[in-house]
Design a protein around this motif. Structure first.
Motif, PDB file in Angstrom:
ATOM      1  N   CYS A  65      -4.299  -2.802  -1.523  1.00  0.00           N
ATOM      2  CA  CYS A  65      -4.581  -2.458  -2.916  1.00  0.00           C
ATOM      3  C   CYS A  65      -3.696  -3.274  -3.856  1.00  0.00           C
ATOM      4  CB  CYS A  65      -4.357  -0.958  -3.153  1.00  0.00           C
ATOM      5  SG  CYS A  65      -5.658   0.091  -2.511  1.00  0.00           S
ATOM      6  N   TRP A  66      -2.462  -3.472  -3.463  1.00  0.00           N
ATOM      7  CA  TRP A  66      -1.543  -4.198  -4.321  1.00  0.00           C
ATOM      8  C   TRP A  66      -1.851  -5.697  -4.330  1.00  0.00           C
ATOM      9  CZ3 TRP A  66       0.566  -1.481  -7.758  1.00  0.00           C
ATOM     10  CH2 TRP A  66       1.566  -2.024  -8.578  1.00  0.00           C
ATOM     11  N   ASP A  67      -2.564  -6.183  -3.335  1.00  0.00           N
ATOM     12  CA  ASP A  67      -2.928  -7.600  -3.285  1.00  0.00           C
ATOM     13  C   ASP A  67      -4.280  -7.884  -3.928  1.00  0.00           C
ATOM     14  OD1 ASP A  67      -0.611  -8.252  -1.978  1.00  0.00           O
ATOM     15  OD2 ASP A  67      -1.485  -8.112   0.022  1.00  0.00           O
ATOM     16  N   LEU A  68      -4.922  -6.845  -4.483  1.00  0.00           N
ATOM     17  CA  LEU A  68      -6.226  -7.042  -5.087  1.00  0.00           C
ATOM     18  C   LEU A  68      -6.146  -7.980  -6.286  1.00  0.00           C
ATOM     19  CD1 LEU A  68      -7.734  -3.438  -5.077  1.00  0.00           C
ATOM     20  CD2 LEU A  68      -8.436  -5.352  -3.668  1.00  0.00           C
ATOM     21  N   GLN A  69      -7.237  -8.686  -6.552  1.00  0.00           N
ATOM     22  CA  GLN A  69      -7.318  -9.558  -7.716  1.00  0.00           C
ATOM     23  C   GLN A  69      -7.642  -8.691  -8.929  1.00  0.00           C
ATOM     24  OE1 GLN A  69      -9.861 -12.955  -6.909  1.00  0.00           O
ATOM     25  NE2 GLN A  69      -9.585 -12.615  -4.726  1.00  0.00           N
ATOM     26  N   ALA A  70      -6.621  -8.017  -9.431  1.00  0.00           N
ATOM     27  CA  ALA A  70      -6.811  -7.083 -10.537  1.00  0.00           C
ATOM     28  C   ALA A  70      -5.514  -6.982 -11.324  1.00  0.00           C
ATOM     29  CB  ALA A  70      -7.222  -5.709 -10.004  1.00  0.00           C
ATOM     30  N   SER A  71      -5.601  -6.364 -12.500  1.00  0.00           N
ATOM     31  CA  SER A  71      -4.420  -6.182 -13.330  1.00  0.00           C
ATOM     32  C   SER A  71      -3.529  -5.101 -12.731  1.00  0.00           C
ATOM     33  CB  SER A  71      -4.838  -5.785 -14.743  1.00  0.00           C
ATOM     34  OG  SER A  71      -5.459  -4.511 -14.728  1.00  0.00           O
ATOM     35  N   SER A  72      -2.292  -5.035 -13.222  1.00  0.00           N
ATOM     36  CA  SER A  72      -1.343  -4.037 -12.723  1.00  0.00           C
ATOM     37  C   SER A  72      -1.834  -2.624 -13.000  1.00  0.00           C
ATOM     38  CB  SER A  72       0.029  -4.247 -13.365  1.00  0.00           C
ATOM     39  OG  SER A  72       0.540  -5.514 -13.030  1.00  0.00           O
ATOM     40  N   LYS A  73      -2.477  -2.422 -14.150  1.00  0.00           N
ATOM     41  CA  LYS A  73      -3.004  -1.096 -14.472  1.00  0.00           C
ATOM     42  C   LYS A  73      -4.088  -0.689 -13.482  1.00  0.00           C
ATOM     43  CE  LYS A  73      -2.127  -1.207 -19.456  1.00  0.00           C
ATOM     44  NZ  LYS A  73      -2.737  -1.159 -20.808  1.00  0.00           N
ATOM     45  N   GLN A  74      -4.937  -1.635 -13.146  1.00  0.00           N
ATOM     46  CA  GLN A  74      -6.000  -1.332 -12.195  1.00  0.00           C
ATOM     47  C   GLN A  74      -5.438  -1.020 -10.820  1.00  0.00           C
ATOM     48  OE1 GLN A  74      -8.420  -4.865 -12.535  1.00  0.00           O
ATOM     49  NE2 GLN A  74      -9.894  -3.836 -13.847  1.00  0.00           N
ATOM     50  N   LYS A  75      -4.445  -1.805 -10.398  1.00  0.00           N
ATOM     51  CA  LYS A  75      -3.828  -1.560  -9.092  1.00  0.00           C
ATOM     52  C   LYS A  75      -3.193  -0.176  -9.046  1.00  0.00           C
ATOM     53  CE  LYS A  75      -2.757  -6.450  -8.329  1.00  0.00           C
ATOM     54  NZ  LYS A  75      -1.676  -7.451  -8.217  1.00  0.00           N
ATOM     55  N   ALA A  76      -2.466   0.166 -10.115  1.00  0.00           N
ATOM     56  CA  ALA A  76      -1.808   1.470 -10.155  1.00  0.00           C
ATOM     57  C   ALA A  76      -2.831   2.596 -10.134  1.00  0.00           C
ATOM     58  CB  ALA A  76      -0.943   1.562 -11.405  1.00  0.00           C
ATOM     59  N   LEU A  77      -3.939   2.426 -10.882  1.00  0.00           N
ATOM     60  CA  LEU A  77      -4.978   3.452 -10.909  1.00  0.00           C
ATOM     61  C   LEU A  77      -5.638   3.606  -9.552  1.00  0.00           C
ATOM     62  CD1 LEU A  77      -6.668   5.460 -12.503  1.00  0.00           C
ATOM     63  CD2 LEU A  77      -8.196   3.589 -13.135  1.00  0.00           C
ATOM     64  N   LEU A  78      -5.921   2.484  -8.902  1.00  0.00           N
ATOM     65  CA  LEU A  78      -6.566   2.535  -7.591  1.00  0.00           C
ATOM     66  C   LEU A  78      -5.648   3.173  -6.557  1.00  0.00           C
ATOM     67  CD1 LEU A  78      -9.067   1.848  -6.003  1.00  0.00           C
ATOM     68  CD2 LEU A  78      -8.137  -0.414  -5.572  1.00  0.00           C
TER      69      LEU A  78
END
Length: 377
Positions: free
Chosen positions: A209-222
């Protein structure tokens, strides 16, 4: 002796049996069963609306969640129907014939519970397969699937034919001459298997999840959504703790309500946890202002006027983006090392090979033709 006249068990010292109007826990059975199943069903309907009307694609994990919810409702209905047989009443206030019928319903509930938990956990693991095509991650996910399937089938088998003769599983008059497994010990073992699988399922996607191509907010939400799944693990632990006072009690018609309500919590909370990550498109559509800040920096710009989606820059990362997991942007999400018969409820239209090979070839050809035309003029 007539079973309808025979007391099911002797009362404790100083207690007088009440066979006419015994007190029970009907209100708790009704309230917990209906409230939990209704809440999970509403969330499930939100998931199905997202998948059918927004994404226009149903996957294996969606059908598994539906099957899990059906099992939860069957469990609730059996519990409510079993009230007339003494469910929630102390066993010394019941006759033998009532307890025999009660046990039949109770065995059906145990089988349905094991089946429902199997469906829900498999749905979550199928969802995990959209996180990454990394070989080791997928092997571990499939290994957990096999483990969950094994102990779920074993539970159903032992809950159903745990005695010889099998009829002794529900006919308490045969218990003195039957050979049975220790049912309570197996319930503990089953709960321990649930806790283990929940912990592994919780830990498995954290790094990815932390390696996803997404913003920090998205990673934290996921990550928050997946961590919410740990509540199911907490429920399994609570279920074990609640069984401790009843280790040496034969008053199963009464204490089964306490155990069953935590089973209801476990299966319905599992359905809710399985549905939440896939409902992001519905939340964005319903509350665009609230979720616009969460989506900032995700790179997703939505469909254009011709319903096409912009391609993201190609990056050699093995972990898929947030949009691939939720299914909102699956049409433009690249896939890597796609395996045959992958349990993936989304269908990407552009593969890695197409991104790497076809577009560059076409562009180079166009440039070459243009150059030749210019030189000719």
């Amino acid at each position: 002796m007539d079973p309808s006249k025979m007391p099911a068990a002797p009362p404790p010292p100083g207690v007088t049996p009440n066979f006419i109007d015994p007190p029970g826990e009907e209100y708790e059975i009704y309230s917990i069963s209906i409230a939990l199943c209704s809440t999970a069903t509403v969330v499930l309907l939100g998931r199905l609306y997202t998948r059918v009307f927004i994404l226009r694609a149903l996957g294996l994990d969606d059908w598994l969640c539906v099957l899990g919810q059906i099992c939860a409702w069957i469990f609730a209905i059996l519990s409510i129907l079993n009230i007339k047989n003494g469910y929630g009443v102390h066993i010394w206030n019941l006759h033998v014939d009532q307890v025999i019928i009660f046990k039949q319903y109770d065995l059906a509930e145990e089988d349905v519970y094991a089946l429902g938990v199997w469906f829900v956990k498999t749905a979550i693991l199928v969802l995990y397969l959209r996180l990454s095509p990394e070989k080791r991650f997928r092997q571990m996910t499939y290994a957990i699937m096999i483990f969950v399937a094994f102990y779920s089938l074993l539970s159903i088998l032992l809950f159903t034919i745990g005695c010889m003769p099998v009829k002794a599983m529900w006919d308490i008059t045969l218990m003195d001459h039957a050979k049975c497994i220790d049912q309570l010990a197996f319930v503990y073992a089953n709960a321990a298997f649930n806790i283990f699988s929940d912990l592994v399922t919780l830990i498995l996607p954290i790094r990815l999840c932390w390696d996803l191509q997404a913003s920090s907010k998205q990673k934290a939400l996921l990550l928050l959504l997946f961590i919410m799944g740990s509540f199911a693990c907490v429920v399994a632990i609570v279920r074990i703790v609640t069984m401790v006072p009843f280790l040496h009690s034969n008053d199963f018609t009464w204490y089964k309500v306490t155990i069953a309500k935590w089973c209801m919590v476990e299966i319905n909370v599992g359905i809710i946890c399985a549905c939440l990550p896939t409902m992001r498109p519905l939340l964005i559509k319903s509350f665009p202002r609230l979720f616009s800040t969460i989506d900032t920096g995700s790179g997703f710009k939505g469909p254009s006027s011709d319903n096409s989606y912009p391609m993201k820059p190609y990056e050699k990362k093995r972990t898929r983006g947030w949009d691939h997991l939720t299914g909102f942007d699956t049409q433009c999400t690249t896939q890597y090392h796609q395996e045959p018969n992958e349990l993936d409820s989304s269908q990407a239209l552009v593969t890695t090979k197409q991104v790497e090979q076809e577009p560059p070839t076409l562009k180079l050809t166009d440039v070459a033709v243009t150059s030749m035309d210019n030189s000719h003029v």
